[in-house]
Structures are given as structure tokens and as C-alpha cells.
Design a protein around this motif. Structure first.
Motif: not given
Length: 200
Positions: A1-16
Motif C-alpha cells: 500500500m504505497p500511500l501508507l508507511g511500511k509499518r502501517s501497511a504490514d499491520a493492516l495486511s497481517a491483522s486484517l
């Protein structure tokens, strides 16, 4: 998700399982709360993962006897009932923020301790009208998203808000003539209204 930082993008992907901007923008709020309204504590059920809007009524920190560290007990209220928060070694995280009269969102799993409803080590997001932007303070509708244990609703809301500030829209799936005929919003304004409504 290029519009977000890696940490937020990874959390969204892993959790949801949200991997793209489209996934995130179609992760709709399950309900809305009005900023001035407190959540009814009477309807909470043991074992339920909840996000409640409430006001802090009492704060008390004590040294634990059987283990190292501090236990902070916070009572929050909807004006009629009380819900207890138990925070273990969290005083630094919320230093000087947990004060009587403060309002905010409290998220966690409802349990029972000493015959009282309790949230143990909940996630907390307090409203701070002095530092929040004017838009945030004036926006009365608070979206509540389907969340995960390590990704509370307000973190999802912050990700959505960040994406919407940079998102330049997408092609509308419906022809303009059909939208006008049926008096429908376009895709972009509809998605913005779902995530950041100005009223019911």
C-alpha cells in the motif's frame, strides 16, 4: 500500500488481510458513534471485544505485591454504570493523560474481576481538543471499524484518513447518466462520506 508507511501497511495486511488501497477503503465502519455520546456499559457482554466511548471517573495506581511493577486501575463511566480498566506497567505509555474527566475510546476484551466488568490492558485513545485539528474536533461522527487485537479502530481510521488525503480517486463503475438518473453519489464522494461522515 504505497500511500501508507511500511509499518502501517504490514499491520493492516497481517491483522486484517488488507493489502491494497481498495481493500482499505472497502473495509467499512461497522457503526458510528457521536463524539458527545457515551457508550452504554450496561449492554456489554463478557468475552466481547468492544470499543466504548466513556469518561474517566477515577484513577488509582498501586505497586503490585506478587510481581514487579505498577497496576493502575481506572474507572470509566457512561454516566450510569462503571467499567474498570486494569493497566499493568502502562503508566509511562499514558503519562499525565489518564485524568478524571477525560473522555476517549477504550478498546479491549470484556472480562470479570472481583465481580466487576473489566478491560485488562486495553488500547486507549483519549480526545485532546487542544491538539486535535479543528476538523477532528468538529467532526462529531466517530467511525468504529471491525478491528483486530493489535490494531484498534482508531489506528485503522488514521490509516484511512491518511489515504484519503492523498488519494486522487478512481474510475466510477457506473455511467454518469445512470448516476444522475438514480440520484447516486459517485464512487469517490461515496467512499469519503462512508469513512468521514459529517452527520447521520
Amino acid at each position: 500500500m504505497p500511500l501508507l508507511g511500511k509499518r502501517s501497511a504490514d499491520a493492516l495486511s497481517a491483522s486484517l488481510g488488507l493489502d491494497t488501497v481498495g481493500d482499505l477503503l472497502r473495509h467499512y465502519p461497522r457503526r458510528y458513534m457521536e463524539r458527545g455520546d457515551l457508550t452504554s456499559i450496561a449492554g456489554l457482554e463478557i468475552g466481547e471485544h468492544v470499543t466504548v466511548m466513556a469518561e474517566i471517573r477515577r484513577v488509582n495506581s498501586v505497586r503490585m505485591k506478587t510481581r514487579r511493577g505498577t497496576r493502575t486501575e481506572v474507572e470509566i463511566t457512561d454516566g450510569q454504570r462503571v467499567l474498570t480498566l486494569a493497566l499493568f506497567n502502562q503508566q509511562g505509555k499514558y503519562k499525565d493523560k489518564l485524568v478524571v474527566g477525560a473522555r476517549g475510546l477504550f478498546a479491549g476484551k470484556v472480562g470479570m474481576f472481583n465481580r466487576k466488568l473489566q478491560l485488562a490492558n486495553p488500547d486507549i485513545e483519549l480526545f485532546d481538543d487542544e491538539t486535535d485539528s479543528v476538523d477532528d474536533v468538529m467532526r462529531k461522527m466517530v467511525p468504529v471499524y471491525p478491528a483486530a487485537q493489535k490494531l484498534p479502530t482508531w489506528q485503522i481510521a488514521n490509516c484511512v484518513k491518511q489515504v484519503l488525503t492523498m488519494w486522487d480517486g478512481a474510475d466510477d463503475p457506473l455511467p454518469t447518466a445512470l448516476r444522475k438518473q438514480l440520484d447516486l453519489l459517485g464512487l469517490e464522494p461515496a467512499l469519503r462520506a462512508i469513512h468521514m461522515p459529517d452527520g447521520w
